[in-house]
Design a protein around this motif. Structure first.
Motif, PDB file in Angstrom:
ATOM      1  N   GLN A  63       0.834  -1.200   0.000  1.00 14.91           N
ATOM      2  CA  GLN A  63       0.000   0.000   0.000  1.00 14.91           C
ATOM      3  C   GLN A  63       0.878   1.262   0.000  1.00 14.91           C
ATOM      4  N   GLN A  64       1.846   1.264   0.913  1.00 13.98           N
ATOM      5  CA  GLN A  64       2.715   2.424   1.078  1.00 13.98           C
ATOM      6  C   GLN A  64       3.623   2.666  -0.142  1.00 13.98           C
ATOM      7  N   MET A  65       4.111   1.579  -0.727  1.00 18.91           N
ATOM      8  CA  MET A  65       5.060   1.702  -1.846  1.00 18.91           C
ATOM      9  C   MET A  65       4.353   1.916  -3.195  1.00 18.91           C
ATOM     10  N   GLY A  66       3.030   1.926  -3.154  1.00 10.15           N
ATOM     11  CA  GLY A  66       2.280   2.169  -4.390  1.00 10.15           C
ATOM     12  C   GLY A  66       2.122   0.956  -5.286  1.00 10.15           C
ATOM     13  N   PHE A  67       2.405  -0.253  -4.761  1.00  8.94           N
ATOM     14  CA  PHE A  67       2.275  -1.455  -5.598  1.00  8.94           C
ATOM     15  C   PHE A  67       0.809  -1.710  -5.981  1.00  8.94           C
ATOM     16  N   TYR A  68      -0.111  -1.440  -5.024  1.00 10.35           N
ATOM     17  CA  TYR A  68      -1.534  -1.623  -5.358  1.00 10.35           C
ATOM     18  C   TYR A  68      -1.971  -0.572  -6.372  1.00 10.35           C
ATOM     19  N   LYS A  69      -1.552   0.664  -6.105  1.00 12.82           N
ATOM     20  CA  LYS A  69      -1.910   1.763  -7.017  1.00 12.82           C
ATOM     21  C   LYS A  69      -1.459   1.440  -8.444  1.00 12.82           C
ATOM     22  N   ASN A  70      -0.213   0.956  -8.572  1.00 11.90           N
ATOM     23  CA  ASN A  70       0.315   0.593  -9.898  1.00 11.90           C
ATOM     24  C   ASN A  70      -0.523  -0.500 -10.561  1.00 11.90           C
ATOM     25  N   ALA A  71      -1.181  -1.295  -9.723  1.00  9.06           N
ATOM     26  CA  ALA A  71      -2.000  -2.394 -10.251  1.00  9.06           C
ATOM     27  C   ALA A  71      -3.439  -1.937 -10.496  1.00  9.06           C
ATOM     28  N   GLY A  72      -3.677  -0.637 -10.305  1.00  4.50           N
ATOM     29  CA  GLY A  72      -5.033  -0.112 -10.518  1.00  4.50           C
ATOM     30  C   GLY A  72      -5.974  -0.408  -9.373  1.00  4.50           C
ATOM     31  N   ILE A  73      -5.394  -0.607  -8.184  1.00  2.00           N
ATOM     32  CA  ILE A  73      -6.205  -0.990  -7.020  1.00  2.00           C
ATOM     33  C   ILE A  73      -6.087   0.054  -5.914  1.00  2.00           C
ATOM     34  N   ASP A  74      -7.240   0.429  -5.372  1.00  2.00           N
ATOM     35  CA  ASP A  74      -7.274   1.282  -4.196  1.00  2.00           C
ATOM     36  C   ASP A  74      -7.696   0.368  -3.052  1.00  2.00           C
ATOM     37  N   LEU A  75      -6.729  -0.054  -2.244  1.00  6.56           N
ATOM     38  CA  LEU A  75      -7.015  -1.067  -1.215  1.00  6.56           C
ATOM     39  C   LEU A  75      -7.281  -0.430   0.145  1.00  6.56           C
ATOM     40  N   GLN A  76      -8.370  -0.857   0.750  1.00  2.81           N
ATOM     41  CA  GLN A  76      -8.657  -0.444   2.122  1.00  2.81           C
ATOM     42  C   GLN A  76      -8.396  -1.639   3.040  1.00  2.81           C
ATOM     43  N   ILE A  77      -7.550  -1.431   4.044  1.00  2.00           N
ATOM     44  CA  ILE A  77      -7.199  -2.511   4.974  1.00  2.00           C
ATOM     45  C   ILE A  77      -7.995  -2.330   6.266  1.00  2.00           C
ATOM     46  N   ILE A  78      -8.783  -3.326   6.597  1.00  6.18           N
ATOM     47  CA  ILE A  78      -9.616  -3.283   7.808  1.00  6.18           C
ATOM     48  C   ILE A  78      -9.064  -4.320   8.775  1.00  6.18           C
ATOM     49  N   HIS A  79      -8.868  -3.956  10.049  1.00  3.31           N
ATOM     50  CA  HIS A  79      -8.334  -4.971  10.975  1.00  3.31           C
ATOM     51  C   HIS A  79      -9.323  -5.311  12.087  1.00  3.31           C
ATOM     52  N   ALA A  80      -9.057  -6.421  12.750  1.00  2.00           N
ATOM     53  CA  ALA A  80     -10.013  -6.970  13.722  1.00  2.00           C
ATOM     54  C   ALA A  80     -10.208  -6.083  14.948  1.00  2.00           C
ATOM     55  N   GLY A  81      -9.256  -5.180  15.202  1.00  2.00           N
ATOM     56  CA  GLY A  81      -9.398  -4.304  16.364  1.00  2.00           C
ATOM     57  C   GLY A  81     -10.497  -3.277  16.170  1.00  2.00           C
ATOM     58  N   GLU A  82     -10.870  -3.045  14.911  1.00  2.00           N
ATOM     59  CA  GLU A  82     -11.840  -1.983  14.629  1.00  2.00           C
ATOM     60  C   GLU A  82     -13.238  -2.317  15.131  1.00  2.00           C
ATOM     61  N   ASP A  83     -13.594  -3.595  15.110  1.00  2.00           N
ATOM     62  CA  ASP A  83     -14.916  -3.962  15.662  1.00  2.00           C
ATOM     63  C   ASP A  83     -14.770  -5.040  16.740  1.00  2.00           C
ATOM     64  N   HIS A  84     -13.553  -5.208  17.237  1.00  2.00           N
ATOM     65  CA  HIS A  84     -13.273  -6.212  18.273  1.00  2.00           C
ATOM     66  C   HIS A  84     -13.867  -7.574  17.950  1.00  2.00           C
ATOM     67  N   TYR A  85     -13.686  -7.981  16.697  1.00  5.81           N
ATOM     68  CA  TYR A  85     -14.096  -9.326  16.283  1.00  5.81           C
ATOM     69  C   TYR A  85     -15.599  -9.552  16.343  1.00  5.81           C
ATOM     70  N   LYS A  86     -16.397  -8.474  16.310  1.00  6.83           N
ATOM     71  CA  LYS A  86     -17.860  -8.668  16.320  1.00  6.83           C
ATOM     72  C   LYS A  86     -18.249  -9.543  15.138  1.00  6.83           C
ATOM     73  N   ILE A  87     -17.650  -9.251  13.988  1.00  6.52           N
ATOM     74  CA  ILE A  87     -17.873 -10.076  12.793  1.00  6.52           C
ATOM     75  C   ILE A  87     -16.511 -10.624  12.372  1.00  6.52           C
ATOM     76  N   THR A  88     -16.404 -11.939  12.238  1.00  4.35           N
ATOM     77  CA  THR A  88     -15.102 -12.506  11.868  1.00  4.35           C
ATOM     78  C   THR A  88     -14.743 -12.080  10.442  1.00  4.35           C
ATOM     79  N   PRO A  89     -13.441 -12.075  10.128  1.00  2.42           N
ATOM     80  CA  PRO A  89     -13.019 -11.670   8.779  1.00  2.42           C
ATOM     81  C   PRO A  89     -13.705 -12.491   7.679  1.00  2.42           C
ATOM     82  N   ALA A  90     -13.788 -13.805   7.856  1.00  2.00           N
ATOM     83  CA  ALA A  90     -14.407 -14.653   6.826  1.00  2.00           C
ATOM     84  C   ALA A  90     -15.889 -14.303   6.652  1.00  2.00           C
TER      85      ALA A  90
END
Length: 304
Positions: free
Chosen positions: A23-50
């Motif tokens: 994300q930081q190095m622009g590898f996603y951007k170069n691939a035409g992707i705007d990636l949003q990274i969501i982690h488990a701390g944001e909802d304290h595992y209320k909904i599992t990633p899967a």
């Protein structure tokens, strides 16, 4: 730019270094992707990633391969499928403080274990004890997932399952002596964790973008492998406050040793998955006729 979301399996840590680097190095951007990274701390595992993939909240998630088995066998089936693994080998282990008098898994009989409530986890732990000559009578506890490591530190429970490239390093830094039990040393052919999963119904139409996502991610991990110091600098701001003092370079070094190379990054071995499936069936933990090739595909890693 195509907007995509990935749900991490935990709060940001060394396992995730490649995503943040890409994300930081622009590898996603170069691939035409705007990636949003969501982690488990944001909802304290209320909904599992899967589950977030199933609900269509994210495009990708990280989870153990067992979650895929779970989704493909539950009452309301969902076609979750793994499209890449972060590690070629298992970096996790069952641990306890060495002053608890637990020299090997059989000594966990009558002791307490902090469980993440993952599919097969409790059964795997019991079987590990039995394989070591114990009876498998362990007391299971289910603390708040993100606080499990604290329960070991504070002597509230005897044992739990950790990643050696994260909590293992934390323990070392704090001078906590751990006894470490690797599954493979006790005849348990554990497969892959964590893996990158998607809704397999979308693979056909999204094949190109998913492949580009994997390629950019691979670049991120390979960059971290070659430039651990730089990777540590990129990852550090994303860590929870409590983890900021961890020896990130050491974590990233162990992480990068386990993730394969340019040729085979992300690739899963059918035999390894088949062995784990066979083991689950032999121990009556799974009676479905799951096949390795329904659980994962390497096709997006080699599709250009």
């Amino acid at each position: 730019m195509k907007s995509l979301k990935i749900a991490l399996d935990w709060t940001p840590n060394a396992n995730h270094v490649g995503f943040y680097v890409a994300q930081q190095m622009g590898f996603y951007k170069n691939a035409g992707i705007d990636l949003q990274i969501i982690h488990a701390g944001e909802d304290h595992y209320k909904i599992t990633p899967a589950k977030k993939v199933e609900l269509g909240l994210v495009d990708f998630a990280l989870c153990p391969l067992e979650s895929v088995m779970s989704y493909q066998t539950k009452a309301s089936l969902f076609s979750l499928q793994a499209i890449g693994t972060l590690f070629k080998e298992d970096l996790s282990a069952v641990v306890c403080k060495s002053n608890r008098g637990i020299e090997s898994p059989k000594h966990l009989d009558g002791k307490s274990y902090a469980s993440y409530k993952a599919r097969y986890e409790d059964a795997i732990i019991k079987q590990m004890i039995i394989n070591d000559g114990g009876s498998g009578s362990i007391e299971l506890q289910y603390p708040d997932k993100l606080g499990i490591w604290n329960t070991i530190e504070n002597n509230q429970v005897d044992a739990t399952w950790i990643f050696m490239n994260w909590e293992g390093v934390q323990a070392q830094q704090k001078g906590l002596d751990l006894n470490v039990f690797k599954l493979k040393d006790y005849q348990i052919p554990y497969s892959y964790s964590p893996v990158i999963v998607v809704d397999s119904n979308k693979i056909k139409e999204e094949q190109t973008i998913y492949s580009r996502f994997l390629k950019a991610t691979k670049l991120g991990f390979l960059y971290a492998q070659k430039n651990p110091d730089q990777a540590a600098k990129i990852l550090k701001p994303h860590l929870p406050e409590a983890d900021k003092s961890i020896d990130l370079n050491e974590c990233i070094r162990i992480t990068c040793n386990a993730m394969g190379d340019e040729k085979n990054w992300g690739v899963m071995e059918p035999l390894k998955v088949q062995e784990f499936l066979k083991w689950l069936q032999e121990h009556h933990l799974e009676n479905h006729n799951l096949k390795a090739d329904s659980l994962f595909t390497n096709s997006l890693l080699i599709h250009h």
